[in-house]
Design an enzyme around this catalytic site. Structure first.
Site, PDB file in Angstrom:
ATOM      1  N   ARG A   1       4.830  -2.913   8.351  1.00 19.46           N
ATOM      2  CA  ARG A   1       5.421  -2.161   7.797  1.00 19.46           C
ATOM      3  C   ARG A   1       6.854  -1.043   8.415  1.00 19.46           C
ATOM      4  NH1 ARG A   1       4.926  -4.417   2.094  1.00 19.46           N
ATOM      5  NH2 ARG A   1       3.390  -3.972   2.780  1.00 19.46           N
TER       6      ARG A   1
ATOM      7  N   SER B   1       5.464  -8.490  -1.335  1.00 23.73           N
ATOM      8  CA  SER B   1       5.484  -8.814  -2.763  1.00 23.73           C
ATOM      9  C   SER B   1       5.168  -8.185  -3.743  1.00 23.73           C
ATOM     10  CB  SER B   1       3.725  -9.611  -3.374  1.00 23.73           C
ATOM     11  OG  SER B   1       4.386 -10.857  -2.143  1.00 23.73           O
TER      12      SER B   1
ATOM     13  N   LYS C   1      -7.896 -11.377  -8.636  1.00 20.00           N
ATOM     14  CA  LYS C   1      -6.573 -10.920  -8.722  1.00 20.00           C
ATOM     15  C   LYS C   1      -5.528 -11.685  -9.627  1.00 20.00           C
ATOM     16  CE  LYS C   1      -4.460  -8.373  -4.371  1.00 20.00           C
ATOM     17  NZ  LYS C   1      -3.980  -9.117  -3.554  1.00 20.00           N
TER      18      LYS C   1
ATOM     19  N   HIS D   1       7.832 -11.749   5.131  1.00 18.32           N
ATOM     20  CA  HIS D   1       6.559 -12.253   5.430  1.00 18.32           C
ATOM     21  C   HIS D   1       7.289 -13.514   6.447  1.00 18.32           C
ATOM     22  CE1 HIS D   1       4.456 -11.616   1.501  1.00 18.32           C
ATOM     23  NE2 HIS D   1       4.156 -11.041   2.895  1.00 18.32           N
TER      24      HIS D   1
HETATM   25  O1  PNS Z   1      -1.536  -9.900   1.284  1.00 22.43           O
HETATM   26  P1  PNS Z   1      -2.553  -9.232   1.410  1.00 22.43           P
HETATM   27  O2  PNS Z   1      -3.215  -9.143   0.226  1.00 22.43           O
HETATM   28  O3  PNS Z   1      -2.228  -8.006   2.269  1.00 22.43           O
HETATM   29  O4  PNS Z   1      -3.426  -9.823   2.271  1.00 22.43           O
HETATM   30  C1  PNS Z   1      -4.782  -9.337   2.652  1.00 22.43           C
HETATM   31  C2  PNS Z   1      -6.173 -10.002   3.020  1.00 22.43           C
HETATM   32  C3  PNS Z   1      -5.915 -11.899   2.539  1.00 22.43           C
HETATM   33  C4  PNS Z   1      -5.916 -10.444   4.745  1.00 22.43           C
HETATM   34  C5  PNS Z   1      -7.344  -9.446   3.085  1.00 22.43           C
HETATM   35  O5  PNS Z   1      -7.752  -9.449   1.581  1.00 22.43           O
HETATM   36  C6  PNS Z   1      -7.976 -10.559   3.700  1.00 22.43           C
HETATM   37  O6  PNS Z   1      -8.645 -10.509   4.596  1.00 22.43           O
HETATM   38  N1  PNS Z   1      -9.235 -10.981   2.734  1.00 22.43           N
HETATM   39  C7  PNS Z   1     -10.964 -11.807   3.027  1.00 22.43           C
HETATM   40  C8  PNS Z   1     -12.098 -11.448   2.667  1.00 22.43           C
HETATM   41  C9  PNS Z   1     -12.547 -10.962   4.220  1.00 22.43           C
HETATM   42  O7  PNS Z   1     -12.977 -11.143   4.944  1.00 22.43           O
HETATM   43  N2  PNS Z   1     -12.194  -9.271   3.936  1.00 22.43           N
HETATM   44  C10 PNS Z   1     -12.885  -8.525   4.518  1.00 22.43           C
HETATM   45  C11 PNS Z   1     -11.585  -8.380   5.490  1.00 22.43           C
HETATM   46  S1  PNS Z   1     -11.865  -6.885   7.099  1.00 22.43           S
END
Ligand code: PNS
Length: 163
Positions: free
Chosen positions: A94, A132, A41, A17
């Protein structure tokens, strides 16, 4: 003034990150590192702990003139990004396996809010396998985390399980 959102769970923040944030600093004037509040979660660290860890490790990073801010959000990412008047969403890719999920999210986000661009960035190869999820697994099974997360994060993980 180009502002980006770097969203994620950051549970915990990894060197991968931080590598992406450092690279993002070359492209944007401001990056908001936005932690998702996800009631579905079961996180290892609370939002407050994740914010504190991020603020701590961001002090060390090579940011040039880029302003870095840590925040949290809930609901749709594009709603948050619009409210923050951001131009872009940064995501780290990645491997090809990340791409499919990230592409879906980027295209859905574009459909929801066409004014915000998603920028995919590649971390250094050294971090191409760091996540993570794996960091937590290795830690919980007693493995060495050196080089995967900043020392202060490993310390906090140890303190957390020690109670
Ligand atoms: O670190 P992560 O868990 O891979 O991050 C995922 C994240 C937070 C980027 C994604 O889950 C997100 O944007 N969630 C917010 C809800 C949302 O906007 N959902 C529609 C996305 S297409």
């Amino acid at each position: 003034m180009r502002r980006a959102i770097y969203p994620g769970s950051f549970d915990p923040v990894t060197n991968g990150h931080l590598d992406i944030i450092e690279r993002g600093c070359k492209l944007f004037d401001e990056i908001i590192i936005a932690i998702l509040l996800n009631p579905e979660k079961q996180p290892f660290f609370t939002i407050e702990e994740r914010r504190a860890m991020l603020n701590e490790v961001l002090k060390e990073i090579d940011r040039g003139s880029c302003v870095l801010r840590v925040d949290n959000f809930k609901g749709l990412l594009v709603h948050y990004a619009t409210a923050q008047q951001a131009h872009a969403i940064v995501r780290g890719i990645r491997a090809i396996s990340d791409y499919e999920y990230e592409l879906q999210m980027a295209l859905m986000n574009r459909r929801l809010e066409p004014a915000i661009e998603t920028v995919f960035m590649m971390p250094a190869e050294t971090y191409s396998y760091v996540s993570s999820r794996l960091v937590k697994e290795v830690f919980q099974l007693g493995g060495e985390l050196q080089g995967l997360v900043p020392p202060s994060v490993e310390e906090r993980m140890k303190r957390k399980v020690a109670g």
